[in-house]
Write a protein that holds these residues in place. Sequence first.
Motif, PDB file in Angstrom:
ATOM      1  N   GLN A   4       0.815  -1.181   0.004  1.00 60.10           N
ATOM      2  CA  GLN A   4      -0.069  -0.002   0.018  1.00 60.10           C
ATOM      3  C   GLN A   4       0.890   1.358   0.014  1.00 60.10           C
ATOM      4  O   GLN A   4       0.245   2.588  -0.170  1.00 60.10           O
ATOM      5  CB  GLN A   4      -0.861  -0.034   1.414  1.00 60.10           C
ATOM      6  N   LEU A   5       2.287   1.142   0.306  1.00 54.05           N
ATOM      7  CA  LEU A   5       3.259   2.238   0.620  1.00 54.05           C
ATOM      8  C   LEU A   5       3.816   2.397  -0.924  1.00 54.05           C
ATOM      9  O   LEU A   5       4.480   3.446  -1.136  1.00 54.05           O
ATOM     10  CB  LEU A   5       4.057   2.077   1.400  1.00 54.05           C
ATOM     11  N   GLY A   6       3.380   1.546  -1.757  1.00 59.21           N
ATOM     12  CA  GLY A   6       4.247   1.355  -2.962  1.00 59.21           C
ATOM     13  C   GLY A   6       5.448   0.813  -3.166  1.00 59.21           C
ATOM     14  O   GLY A   6       6.289   0.935  -4.111  1.00 59.21           O
ATOM     15  N   VAL A   7       5.811  -0.226  -2.141  1.00 62.51           N
ATOM     16  CA  VAL A   7       6.774  -0.924  -2.018  1.00 62.51           C
ATOM     17  C   VAL A   7       6.437  -2.409  -2.200  1.00 62.51           C
ATOM     18  O   VAL A   7       5.730  -3.034  -1.434  1.00 62.51           O
ATOM     19  CB  VAL A   7       7.553  -0.840  -0.647  1.00 62.51           C
ATOM     20  N   ASP A   8       6.916  -3.000  -3.057  1.00 57.72           N
ATOM     21  CA  ASP A   8       6.670  -4.281  -3.297  1.00 57.72           C
ATOM     22  C   ASP A   8       7.879  -5.441  -2.640  1.00 57.72           C
ATOM     23  O   ASP A   8       8.974  -5.139  -2.942  1.00 57.72           O
ATOM     24  CB  ASP A   8       6.660  -4.785  -4.980  1.00 57.72           C
ATOM     25  N   ILE A   9       7.220  -6.369  -2.070  1.00 53.47           N
ATOM     26  CA  ILE A   9       8.053  -7.296  -1.619  1.00 53.47           C
ATOM     27  C   ILE A   9       8.201  -8.412  -2.606  1.00 53.47           C
ATOM     28  O   ILE A   9       7.106  -8.991  -2.940  1.00 53.47           O
ATOM     29  CB  ILE A   9       7.496  -8.100  -0.255  1.00 53.47           C
ATOM     30  N   ARG A  10       9.262  -8.533  -3.143  1.00 51.14           N
ATOM     31  CA  ARG A  10       9.523  -9.352  -4.578  1.00 51.14           C
ATOM     32  C   ARG A  10      10.527 -10.353  -4.416  1.00 51.14           C
ATOM     33  O   ARG A  10      11.439 -10.100  -3.593  1.00 51.14           O
ATOM     34  CB  ARG A  10       9.787  -8.416  -5.460  1.00 51.14           C
ATOM     35  N   PRO A  11      10.561 -11.430  -5.045  1.00 53.14           N
ATOM     36  CA  PRO A  11      11.362 -12.690  -4.887  1.00 53.14           C
ATOM     37  C   PRO A  11      12.877 -11.892  -5.439  1.00 53.14           C
ATOM     38  O   PRO A  11      13.087 -11.203  -6.227  1.00 53.14           O
ATOM     39  CB  PRO A  11      10.868 -13.715  -5.704  1.00 53.14           C
ATOM     40  N   VAL A  12      13.877 -12.503  -4.633  1.00 51.66           N
ATOM     41  CA  VAL A  12      15.136 -12.096  -5.143  1.00 51.66           C
ATOM     42  C   VAL A  12      15.463 -12.831  -6.186  1.00 51.66           C
ATOM     43  O   VAL A  12      16.614 -12.435  -7.159  1.00 51.66           O
ATOM     44  CB  VAL A  12      16.401 -12.256  -3.926  1.00 51.66           C
ATOM     45  N   PHE A  59      12.997   0.498   0.238  1.00 52.52           N
ATOM     46  CA  PHE A  59      12.243   1.722   0.576  1.00 52.52           C
ATOM     47  C   PHE A  59      12.801   2.915   0.272  1.00 52.52           C
ATOM     48  O   PHE A  59      12.047   3.912   0.644  1.00 52.52           O
ATOM     49  CB  PHE A  59      11.819   1.712   2.301  1.00 52.52           C
ATOM     50  N   ARG A  60      14.113   2.992  -0.236  1.00 52.89           N
ATOM     51  CA  ARG A  60      14.539   4.248  -0.575  1.00 52.89           C
ATOM     52  C   ARG A  60      13.847   5.460  -1.337  1.00 52.89           C
ATOM     53  O   ARG A  60      14.016   6.386  -1.178  1.00 52.89           O
ATOM     54  CB  ARG A  60      16.071   3.894  -1.265  1.00 52.89           C
ATOM     55  N   PRO A  61      13.219   4.546  -2.600  1.00 54.33           N
ATOM     56  CA  PRO A  61      12.584   5.844  -3.359  1.00 54.33           C
ATOM     57  C   PRO A  61      11.352   6.490  -2.600  1.00 54.33           C
ATOM     58  O   PRO A  61      11.147   7.597  -3.154  1.00 54.33           O
ATOM     59  CB  PRO A  61      11.733   4.663  -4.326  1.00 54.33           C
ATOM     60  N   GLN A  62      10.852   5.915  -1.684  1.00 55.29           N
ATOM     61  CA  GLN A  62       9.868   6.741  -0.922  1.00 55.29           C
ATOM     62  C   GLN A  62      10.304   7.670   0.300  1.00 55.29           C
ATOM     63  O   GLN A  62       9.797   8.642   0.589  1.00 55.29           O
ATOM     64  CB  GLN A  62       8.983   5.694   0.000  1.00 55.29           C
ATOM     65  N   GLY A  63      11.942   7.430   0.457  1.00 50.86           N
ATOM     66  CA  GLY A  63      12.636   8.460   1.253  1.00 50.86           C
ATOM     67  C   GLY A  63      11.741   8.813   2.706  1.00 50.86           C
ATOM     68  O   GLY A  63      11.572   8.112   3.308  1.00 50.86           O
ATOM     69  N   ALA A  64      11.736  10.267   2.691  1.00 49.60           N
ATOM     70  CA  ALA A  64      11.120  10.903   3.856  1.00 49.60           C
ATOM     71  C   ALA A  64       9.796  10.357   4.339  1.00 49.60           C
ATOM     72  O   ALA A  64       9.253  10.554   5.418  1.00 49.60           O
ATOM     73  CB  ALA A  64      11.125  12.334   3.706  1.00 49.60           C
ATOM     74  N   SER A  65       8.903   9.849   3.719  1.00 53.71           N
ATOM     75  CA  SER A  65       7.739   9.573   4.010  1.00 53.71           C
ATOM     76  C   SER A  65       7.618   7.868   4.475  1.00 53.71           C
ATOM     77  O   SER A  65       6.849   7.658   5.108  1.00 53.71           O
ATOM     78  CB  SER A  65       6.985   9.106   2.603  1.00 53.71           C
ATOM     79  N   ILE A  66       8.797   7.362   4.585  1.00 51.18           N
ATOM     80  CA  ILE A  66       9.107   6.147   5.469  1.00 51.18           C
ATOM     81  C   ILE A  66       9.395   6.387   6.902  1.00 51.18           C
ATOM     82  O   ILE A  66      10.752   6.984   7.099  1.00 51.18           O
ATOM     83  CB  ILE A  66       9.984   5.062   4.783  1.00 51.18           C
ATOM     84  N   SER A  67       8.774   6.201   7.930  1.00 50.15           N
ATOM     85  CA  SER A  67       8.853   6.214   9.252  1.00 50.15           C
ATOM     86  C   SER A  67       8.875   4.932  10.093  1.00 50.15           C
ATOM     87  O   SER A  67       8.441   3.954   9.330  1.00 50.15           O
ATOM     88  CB  SER A  67       8.218   7.396   9.904  1.00 50.15           C
ATOM     89  N   ASP A  68       9.116   4.986  11.418  1.00 46.64           N
ATOM     90  CA  ASP A  68       8.953   3.811  12.153  1.00 46.64           C
ATOM     91  C   ASP A  68       7.867   3.145  12.021  1.00 46.64           C
ATOM     92  O   ASP A  68       7.759   1.749  11.693  1.00 46.64           O
ATOM     93  CB  ASP A  68       9.104   4.070  13.719  1.00 46.64           C
TER      94      ASP A  68
END
Length: 321
Positions: free
Chosen positions: A156-164, A175-184
């Motif tokens: 929902q945050l726009g971060v996919d959990i994908r197979p390596v 989560f790096r692309p979301q930067g400052a929007s990612i908090s604890d």
Amino acid sequence: MKKLIPIAVALVSLANWRTRAENKVDFAKQIQPILQQSCVKCHGAEKQKAKLRLDSKEAAMKGGKDGVVIIAGNAEKSEMYRRITLPKGDDDIMPNEGDPLSREQTELVRDWINQGADWPETAQAKLSEPTNPLAGLPADFKPGPNEAKAAAKVAQLGVDIRPVAMNTHWTEANFRPQGASISDPVIAPLKELTSLTDLNLAGTKITDAGLAAIEGLTYLTRLHLELTAISDAGLAHLKNLSHLTYLNLYGTTVTDAGIEHLKGLSNLKHLYLWQTKVTEAGVKKLQAALPNLEISTGAEINTLVKKEDKEEKQEQKEEKK
């Protein structure tokens, strides 16, 4: 008057040469960190998108599937420079994950290429990361019962959990692309994602307390915490990450006391401590506990810079003579 013209030209040429020398881009100090932070994850030993590697001079100058990307002396005709200056959102921009390079960084790359793309052997970057990140992980692993639900929350945050990789349960999250929007609170669901082996939290707003969400992810092999507010207290949450092989703490405030928490991570092979508060004494102490650990502190860069400064001053003295 005719005799003065060659002298005037020579003086102008000398002035231009000195200006270029003063503004010469230092590969180790200014370009190597850019490659390390933004390029080698996709163009290194572990992964080579478009068959391109940027973790060694030989490979970088050879280019990739689309040909040569660095034309020494001509940034405008260099594909590498074109890619890093594309507008955000362009399909061809590099890096294609996370924030684009800053204007200052792109100008450094431009000037470096225009000045001949000098890549000293003494500054050969130790940019390669583990070639087999899944080595040592259990072959019979099965995801936990709450993984799908947790992955949906993260999605929902726009971060996919994908197979390596194909045909594997092991996963990665960036989560790096979301930067400052990612908090604890945002990363709290990660505690259920026991299949995570590669986690990138670089440039986010996580704190030491937030890392409690990953202290049970014992199969993590790679962890990016660079450019975050993580300090010594946060590293205490990493004690049980026994499979960790790569840890990046670049630009954090960790000290000697913090890296004491890493002494039990016997599988750790690569640790980046550039621009932290860790001292040389702290590094030696950790190195004694983990002799197979490769620690990059930037000290080798400083040594090279001092050497080049000394050589430049010597050249200037000789010119005056």
